[in-house]
Design an enzyme around this catalytic site. Structure first.
Site, PDB file in Angstrom:
ATOM      1  N   GLU A  11     -28.440  15.786 -23.646  1.00 29.90           N
ATOM      2  CA  GLU A  11     -27.091  15.999 -23.104  1.00 29.90           C
ATOM      3  C   GLU A  11     -26.436  14.702 -22.626  1.00 29.90           C
ATOM      4  OE1 GLU A  11     -27.243  19.209 -20.227  1.00 29.90           O
ATOM      5  OE2 GLU A  11     -27.123  20.659 -21.850  1.00 29.90           O
ATOM      6  N   GLU A  30     -30.345  25.228 -26.743  1.00 29.08           N
ATOM      7  CA  GLU A  30     -30.675  25.853 -25.468  1.00 29.08           C
ATOM      8  C   GLU A  30     -29.714  27.004 -25.205  1.00 29.08           C
ATOM      9  OE1 GLU A  30     -30.539  23.320 -22.021  1.00 29.08           O
ATOM     10  OE2 GLU A  30     -31.515  21.644 -23.038  1.00 29.08           O
ATOM     11  N   GLU A  63     -34.578  23.535 -10.669  1.00 26.70           N
ATOM     12  CA  GLU A  63     -34.446  24.574 -11.691  1.00 26.70           C
ATOM     13  C   GLU A  63     -35.523  25.652 -11.585  1.00 26.70           C
ATOM     14  OE1 GLU A  63     -33.941  22.315 -15.307  1.00 26.70           O
ATOM     15  OE2 GLU A  63     -31.786  22.204 -14.982  1.00 26.70           O
ATOM     16  N   TYR A 111     -35.435  28.397 -10.106  1.00 28.42           N
ATOM     17  CA  TYR A 111     -34.907  29.755 -10.247  1.00 28.42           C
ATOM     18  C   TYR A 111     -34.147  29.945 -11.556  1.00 28.42           C
ATOM     19  CZ  TYR A 111     -36.158  30.288  -5.339  1.00 28.42           C
ATOM     20  OH  TYR A 111     -36.848  30.340  -4.155  1.00 28.42           O
TER      21      TYR A 111
HETATM   22  C1  GLA Z   1     -29.179  21.658 -19.606  1.00 29.71           C
HETATM   23  C2  GLA Z   1     -30.360  20.731 -19.773  1.00 29.71           C
HETATM   24  C3  GLA Z   1     -31.663  21.356 -19.425  1.00 29.71           C
HETATM   25  C4  GLA Z   1     -31.537  22.256 -18.214  1.00 29.71           C
HETATM   26  C5  GLA Z   1     -30.476  23.277 -18.453  1.00 29.71           C
HETATM   27  C6  GLA Z   1     -30.333  24.250 -17.304  1.00 29.71           C
HETATM   28  O1  GLA Z   1     -28.777  22.277 -20.744  1.00 29.71           O
HETATM   29  O2  GLA Z   1     -30.437  20.168 -21.052  1.00 29.71           O
HETATM   30  O3  GLA Z   1     -32.575  20.330 -19.179  1.00 29.71           O
HETATM   31  O4  GLA Z   1     -31.205  21.485 -17.099  1.00 29.71           O
HETATM   32  O5  GLA Z   1     -29.255  22.612 -18.615  1.00 29.71           O
HETATM   33  O6  GLA Z   1     -29.310  25.179 -17.557  1.00 29.71           O
END
Ligand code: GLA
Ligand code: ZN
Length: 674
Positions: free
Chosen positions: A150, A308, A356, A358
């Site tokens: 990201e 994701e 993260e 939860y």
């Molecule tokens: C992003 C990140 C992940 C995680 C998710 C949580 O997409 O790439 O590592 O933090 O968000 O929603």
């Protein structure tokens, strides 16, 4: 290169076994088998583990994870892990930490916050990528490379300032060209040395945050520079991977409609696109669909990976609602309908600590396989397995294109005037939604795309018009197509300088209008717009249009411009082509009316356009098989009539043309048409 070659839709997601003792890995794999999970995204945040010190690399854990995956018959999407800095690197080279918009140099913490111009970052990140590629290029589990994570955000440090100046030198060549582009005679900004140029930040051109700038040209160029700087990081890693591994496809996970980075500048460099879907709370289904189509558009319509999505809930929002029973399945089939060739989650096992813990996961803290979420994930895994390769490599046969342009997005939203209330995504989405709910397949494409395959071009808030775009849009109409554009289009050139011409600038001949004035009003001011027999509501911006060849289709109902055109249609050329100009922000029913009228002209209304809650999408498999996805977004059954004979690949049931076809609440069908 395209998506990795697989016999079925890769199913799985982010997996962090390095957080757990080994006996937990046994449970993981047992549960993965139950859920038909075959693909693991590994190593996204393991830099401090694989490189615990400047000259120390330790791949013991990663070796074990990779080997175990291979033994279990699973494939790995292997991340380079360069998105979160190890503490030692941040300490040793403080300049790898970003300097923020307010000018504060950060210290170690969080993630996604390295300086893209720092040589120390670049060197260490590429060294890591190179070692991983050298070690795992021929590993039997390796399926794809996942660089970083990201990418996003900007840095305002001295290294970035220098890199920005070099980028500008390269782009403009001379200071004269730059001074002209940025219109620096305004407010005494004429530069006499590149060294005088500062990144636009809270300390320089901005006030009230990143959208309020004294010099749009400078800020726009900083957005473009940031896009290229981060792309440079990606390319550096990709290059060293390629040196060891010429074949395995490389991607990085995008974020759909993510304003900070112009993904179109990245697309030529990706082997395949992938993205993380976390739709805003309460977004209509067309919001995610638009993002899917934007991602599909990155590689000329080739399939992408859904890298994701959460199986149940996010964690980072103030409130984090559950995905209701059936919603995950529907969202997954929606992704496939729009071109996804993989369905991956964040995350497979919930982390025990930190922010993260939860976040929804396939496997929760108790490690159970009898939770609702696990059951839904496992059932979906079974369905995807039953689809085999039926959807892989399929393309979307769209005859409608929507132009999506980061430059226009940026220029519109950093503009002082006419209105801070107009949001690019909202207007674009309204037009996209209208077309999709009418059943048209839509390609979401950059303004540089080849437009010859399309009958209808939707170009909402095309604020900036660059290059030969106006001519190519005219060519669409000249061969009988229809081009739709809106208020605040055709306003500025690539440097954000106003056109010295009637609005909408280069689009004026195609639209057959001249816009003389524009009235921007607060959100609560409603202008009635009469369109045919109906009256719709318009808000925010009311452009005053003088037809210059176009005919009025809709008119304003109020104020001193009552009775003047709000919607116009211009015949263009000899083949029945048209240019439609929508001079105000119509409400959704008004946009629906316009877009359906245009689609109907080209016979592009879908087979179930009378049921907007039923989404339809067509994909054509490499062997020519046509697949029609039916997605019922309503919490009640949808009763349809089959238009052609078909077999539902999910149930094996056959329907004949004219027979009733019922979709469950939130139900999906994948019809193979014949
Ligand atoms: C992003 C990140 C992940 C995680 C998710 C949580 O997409 O790439 O590592 O933090 O968000 O929603
Ligand atoms: Zn920097």
């Amino acid at each position: 290169m395209t998506t990795p070659h697989t016999p079925k839709i890769p199913y799985g997601g982010d997996y962090n076994p390095e957080q757990w003792p080994r006996h937990v890995h046994d449970d993981d794999h047992r549960l993965f088998t139950r859920a038909r999970i075959d693909t693991l995204t590994v190593g996204v945040f393991s830099w401090s583990l694989t490189q615990p010190g400047p000259d120390v690399y330790d791949f013991t854990t990663l070796d074990r994870i990779m080997d175990r995956a291979a033994d279990e018959g699973r494939r790995v999407c292997l991340a380079t892990g360069t998105a979160a800095l190890p503490p030692w690197l941040a300490k040793r080279h403080p300049e790898v930490n970003r300097t923020d918009f307010e000018g504060r140099r950060h210290r170690h913490g969080q993630r996604h916050n390295f300086c893209p111009s720092s040589p120390a970052y670049r060197d260490h990140a590429t060294a890591m990528a190179a070692r991983l590629a050298e070690r795992y290029a021929h590993h039997p589990a390796l399926l794809a490379w996942h660089i970083n994570n990201e990418y996003g955000g900007a840095c305002y440090c001295e290294l970035c300032a220098e890199a920005f100046r070099a980028w500008l030198r390269d782009k403009y060549g001379t200071l004269d060209a730059l001074n002209d582009a940025w219109w620096t005679a305004f407010w005494s900004h004429r530069y006499s040395d590149f060294a005088e140029i500062e990144p636009p930040s809270a300390l320089t051109e901005h006030w009230r945050g990143p959208d309020h700038t004294a010099f749009q040209g400078i800020t726009l160029d900083y957005f473009r520079f940031t896009t290229d700087a981060l792309l440079g990081c990606f390319l550096a890693e990709k290059e060293v991977i390629r040196a060891h591994d010429p074949d395995t496809p490389v991607t990085t996970n995008f974020m759909g409609m993510f304003r900070p980075l112009d993904y179109h500048r990245w697309s030529p460099h990706l082997d395949f696109a992938s993205w993380d879907s976390y739709p805003p709370l309460d977004a209509p289904p067309t919001w995610s669909a638009l993002a899917h189509d934007l991602m599909r558009g990155l590689k000329d319509g080739a399939p992408f990976w859904l890298m994701e999505q959460t199986p149940s809930t996010t964690a980072c929002r103030d409130v984090n609602p559950l995905r209701r029973p059936g919603e995950l399945r529907l969202a997954t089939f929606q992704a496939l309908a729009h071109g996804a060739d993989a369905a991956l989650y964040f995350q497979l096992r919930a982390s025990r600590g930190a922010c993260e813990k939860y976040h929804g996961a396939v496997i929760g803290h108790a490690g159970r396989d009898d939770t609702r979420v696990f059951r839904e994930v496992a059932e979906l895994g079974g369905e995807l397995e039953s689809l085999g390769d039926a959807t892989l490599g399929a393309r979307t046969p769209a005859r409608t294109a929507l132009l999506f342009d980061w430059d226009s997005w940026w220029a519109l939203e950093i503009s002082d005037g006419p209105s801070r209330l107009v949001k690019y995504q909202e207007v674009v989405h309204a037009y996209y939604r209208a077309a999709r709910e009418a059943g048209a397949d839509v390609d979401v494409v950059p303004v540089t795309a080849d437009l010859t395959a399309y009958d209808v071009i939707l170009a909402p808030v095309l604020h900036m018009v660059k290059g030969d775009l106006a001519r190519r849009l005219e060519a669409v109409a000249a061969r009988g197509g229809t081009v739709v554009t809106t208020f605040l289009s055709g306003r500025v050139d690539e440097h954000d300088r106003a056109f010295l011409a009637d609005v909408p600038g280069p689009l004026a001949p195609l639209m057959g209008v001249r816009v003389d004035e524009w009235d921007s009003r607060p959100r609560d001011v409603v202008q009635p717009v009469h369109l045919g027999e109906e009256t719709y509501e318009a808000r925010l911006v009311f452009e005053i249009v003088l037809p210059r060849g176009a005919e009025p289709v809709g008119t304003y109902g109020d104020d001193f411009y009552a009775g003047t055109p709000a919607v116009t249609r211009n015949r263009f050329g000899d083949s029945g082509g048209e240019g439609w100009y929508i001079a105000t922000a119509l409400d959704q029913p008004g946009v629906d009316k316009v877009v359906r009228t245009v689609l109907a002209r080209h016979d592009l209304l879908g087979p179930h356009a009378d049921q907007p809650a039923v989404e339809t999408a067509t994909r054509v498999a490499p062997d020519g098989t046509r697949l029609l996805f039916l997605l019922n977004h309503a919490p009640r059954p949808a009763r349809l009539t089959a238009r052609t004979a078909a077999t539902d690949l999910l149930t094996g049931k056959r329907v004949e043309a004219g027979e009733p076809l019922t979709l469950d609440p939130l139900g999906a069908a994948v019809l193979r048409l014949q």
